[in-house]
Every structure is written in structure tokens, then in C-alpha cells.
Design a protein around this motif. Sequence first.
Motif, PDB file in Angstrom:
ATOM      1  N   ALA A 183       0.831  -1.202   0.000  1.00 14.16           N
ATOM      2  CA  ALA A 183       0.000   0.000   0.000  1.00 14.16           C
ATOM      3  C   ALA A 183       0.867   1.254   0.000  1.00 14.16           C
ATOM      4  CB  ALA A 183      -0.929   0.004   1.214  1.00 14.16           C
ATOM      5  N   VAL A 184       1.935   1.255   0.761  1.00 14.65           N
ATOM      6  CA  VAL A 184       2.838   2.401   0.803  1.00 14.65           C
ATOM      7  C   VAL A 184       3.546   2.554  -0.545  1.00 14.65           C
ATOM      8  CG1 VAL A 184       4.924   3.336   1.871  1.00 14.65           C
ATOM      9  CG2 VAL A 184       3.148   2.298   3.293  1.00 14.65           C
ATOM     10  N   ALA A 185       3.961   1.435  -1.130  1.00 13.65           N
ATOM     11  CA  ALA A 185       4.618   1.487  -2.436  1.00 13.65           C
ATOM     12  C   ALA A 185       3.680   2.047  -3.489  1.00 13.65           C
ATOM     13  CB  ALA A 185       5.099   0.089  -2.829  1.00 13.65           C
ATOM     14  N   LEU A 186       2.419   1.605  -3.459  1.00 16.52           N
ATOM     15  CA  LEU A 186       1.448   2.111  -4.436  1.00 16.52           C
ATOM     16  C   LEU A 186       1.172   3.592  -4.217  1.00 16.52           C
ATOM     17  CD1 LEU A 186      -0.475   1.591  -6.781  1.00 16.52           C
ATOM     18  CD2 LEU A 186      -2.220   0.932  -5.103  1.00 16.52           C
ATOM     19  N   LEU A 187       1.119   4.024  -2.969  1.00 17.43           N
ATOM     20  CA  LEU A 187       0.898   5.440  -2.686  1.00 17.43           C
ATOM     21  C   LEU A 187       2.027   6.286  -3.248  1.00 17.43           C
ATOM     22  CD1 LEU A 187      -0.774   7.646  -1.311  1.00 17.43           C
ATOM     23  CD2 LEU A 187       0.515   7.192   0.797  1.00 17.43           C
ATOM     24  N   ALA A 188       3.263   5.834  -3.057  1.00 18.85           N
ATOM     25  CA  ALA A 188       4.405   6.566  -3.604  1.00 18.85           C
ATOM     26  C   ALA A 188       4.328   6.619  -5.127  1.00 18.85           C
ATOM     27  CB  ALA A 188       5.705   5.899  -3.157  1.00 18.85           C
ATOM     28  N   ASN A 189       4.015   5.504  -5.736  1.00 20.75           N
ATOM     29  CA  ASN A 189       3.883   5.416  -7.184  1.00 20.75           C
ATOM     30  C   ASN A 189       2.790   6.363  -7.688  1.00 20.75           C
ATOM     31  OD1 ASN A 189       3.230   2.622  -9.478  1.00 20.75           O
ATOM     32  ND2 ASN A 189       4.535   4.382  -9.735  1.00 20.75           N
ATOM     33  N   THR A 190       1.677   6.395  -6.973  1.00 14.91           N
ATOM     34  CA  THR A 190       0.535   7.223  -7.354  1.00 14.91           C
ATOM     35  C   THR A 190       0.867   8.713  -7.293  1.00 14.91           C
ATOM     36  OG1 THR A 190      -0.989   5.568  -6.481  1.00 14.91           O
ATOM     37  CG2 THR A 190      -1.856   7.784  -6.775  1.00 14.91           C
ATOM     38  N   LEU A 191       1.409   9.151  -6.183  1.00 14.95           N
ATOM     39  CA  LEU A 191       1.686  10.570  -5.999  1.00 14.95           C
ATOM     40  C   LEU A 191       2.713  11.077  -7.006  1.00 14.95           C
ATOM     41  CD1 LEU A 191       1.768  10.760  -2.085  1.00 14.95           C
ATOM     42  CD2 LEU A 191      -0.083  11.463  -3.635  1.00 14.95           C
ATOM     43  N   ALA A 192       3.741  10.274  -7.259  1.00 16.31           N
ATOM     44  CA  ALA A 192       4.760  10.694  -8.221  1.00 16.31           C
ATOM     45  C   ALA A 192       4.185  10.780  -9.628  1.00 16.31           C
ATOM     46  CB  ALA A 192       5.924   9.706  -8.190  1.00 16.31           C
ATOM     47  N   THR A 193       3.353   9.822  -9.994  1.00 15.29           N
ATOM     48  CA  THR A 193       2.761   9.831 -11.328  1.00 15.29           C
ATOM     49  C   THR A 193       1.831  11.034 -11.508  1.00 15.29           C
ATOM     50  OG1 THR A 193       2.876   7.414 -11.464  1.00 15.29           O
ATOM     51  CG2 THR A 193       1.351   8.533 -12.961  1.00 15.29           C
ATOM     52  N   GLY A 194       0.978  11.290 -10.535  1.00 22.80           N
ATOM     53  CA  GLY A 194       0.072  12.427 -10.627  1.00 22.80           C
ATOM     54  C   GLY A 194       0.802  13.750 -10.712  1.00 22.80           C
ATOM     55  N   ALA A 195       1.835  13.915  -9.890  1.00 20.39           N
ATOM     56  CA  ALA A 195       2.601  15.162  -9.922  1.00 20.39           C
ATOM     57  C   ALA A 195       3.323  15.329 -11.254  1.00 20.39           C
ATOM     58  CB  ALA A 195       3.605  15.169  -8.766  1.00 20.39           C
ATOM     59  N   ALA A 196       3.885  14.234 -11.758  1.00 20.39           N
ATOM     60  CA  ALA A 196       4.591  14.302 -13.041  1.00 20.39           C
ATOM     61  C   ALA A 196       3.639  14.665 -14.170  1.00 20.39           C
ATOM     62  CB  ALA A 196       5.275  12.966 -13.332  1.00 20.39           C
TER      63      ALA A 196
END
Length: 237
Positions: free
Chosen positions: A39-52
Motif C-alpha cells: 500500500a505504501v509502495a502504491l501510494l508513492a507510485n501514485t503521488l509521483a505519477t500524478g505530480a509528473a
Amino acid sequence: MTVDARKRLVSEALGTAMLLAAVVGSGVMGERLAAGNAAVALLANTLATGAALVALILTFGPISGAHFNPAVTLADASQGGIGWRHVPGYIGAQLIGAIGGVWIAHGMFGERLFMLSTHPRSGLAQMFSEFVATFGLLAVIWGCSRRRSAALPFAVAAYITAAYWFTASTSFANPAVTLARALTDTFSGIAPRDVPGFIAAQLLGAATATALFRWLVPSLPATADGLVVSRIDEGTP
């Protein structure tokens, strides 16, 4: 090919490469730092993708329209936003950029450059998720580009950030992204055998949303000036 046409193709290739570098790279970083907590890994992946996504659409939008996605390019062409003769170049640039972005991420994190994913994403639920994810993405693009174009980069990023979590497939919503992610055996990968089903569902979702929003919000703007949906002068070779 004119200078402007070359600039558009470079913009699509570079923007898509940077998007995939963000998706795959943040997946690797998130998984390494999460100590097994998916869940933490997916959250990191999500936030970085959205910001990018916000940054990349704002950066490359005025040049090429910042499609970064064959489904968006095909949908845009079907509504007259880009000439059909430009479509092969756009999609080719997106595919080249997507694969290059995966390799960039591998290089940054010391992964093998060439690999195939072993991450299964199979079944009707996964494919239906991709239909929903891509339908929603095109709905956001058409609804905002025709009524609130200035908000479009933020709306697209917000939708993808949310769809990472509310779809079972984590919202690929992009054929070029899907193909490229088959070439990484990391957190964000997809097994090559599952790619055709994802792409079919994505194209169907994009077509359905485009048809529906042509009825819901029929008017196209005179120009979207780089906010994902762009009008390219039909006189440009």
C-alpha cells in the motif's frame, strides 16, 4: 516534415519518456523503501505519477498537445483535433518514448536494461478496470477541454491519481504505457500475455467516452492550445 511537425513528435516522445520514467522509477523507489508494504509502495507510485502528469502536460502541451497516449491521439483525430495523417507519427513517438522511459528508469536504479515482466494482471475484472479507467480519462479530457480547458492538466492528473486506487488494474489507461510496462519486471510491470486484453479494453473505453461526450458536450474549442487536446493546422505536412 516541417520543423513544427518534428517539434511535435519530439515533444510527444520526450514527454512520454519522462512519464514512464516517473511511473517505473517511483514504483522501484516505493517498493524498495516500503519494506514489503504494498500500500505504501502504491501510494508513492501514485503521488509521483500524478505530480509528473501536471508538470509534463503544462510543459509539453503548448508544443504537441501533450497526448502521451495513443488512445488520446486516436480520440482527438476522430473529433478533428489532429489530422489523421499525423496519427502514425504521434503514436510512433509515444511508443518510442515509453520504451525509452522504462530504460531510463532501469538505468537510474541499476536494474537490467532489457527484461520482461512476470507480474500477472489477468482476468475480466482487470480488463473491465482498464475500460473504466480509460473511459474516465477521456471523459475528463473531453469535458474539461470543451468547458474548462485551463483546468485540464490538473483534472487529468487528479483523475489518474484517484484511478490508481479505485480500479483493480491501477489505471494504466494508455496503450503505450501498457506495452512499455511489459518491459519492466519491477513494481509497475505487466506480463506480456496480459497486454492485448488491456489495450483492447483501453481503446474501447476511449471510444465509448468520445462518442458519449460528443453528444453530452458537442462543441469543440477553437483551440485547446496544448491542453492535451490540440488542433493542428490541416495545412501542415
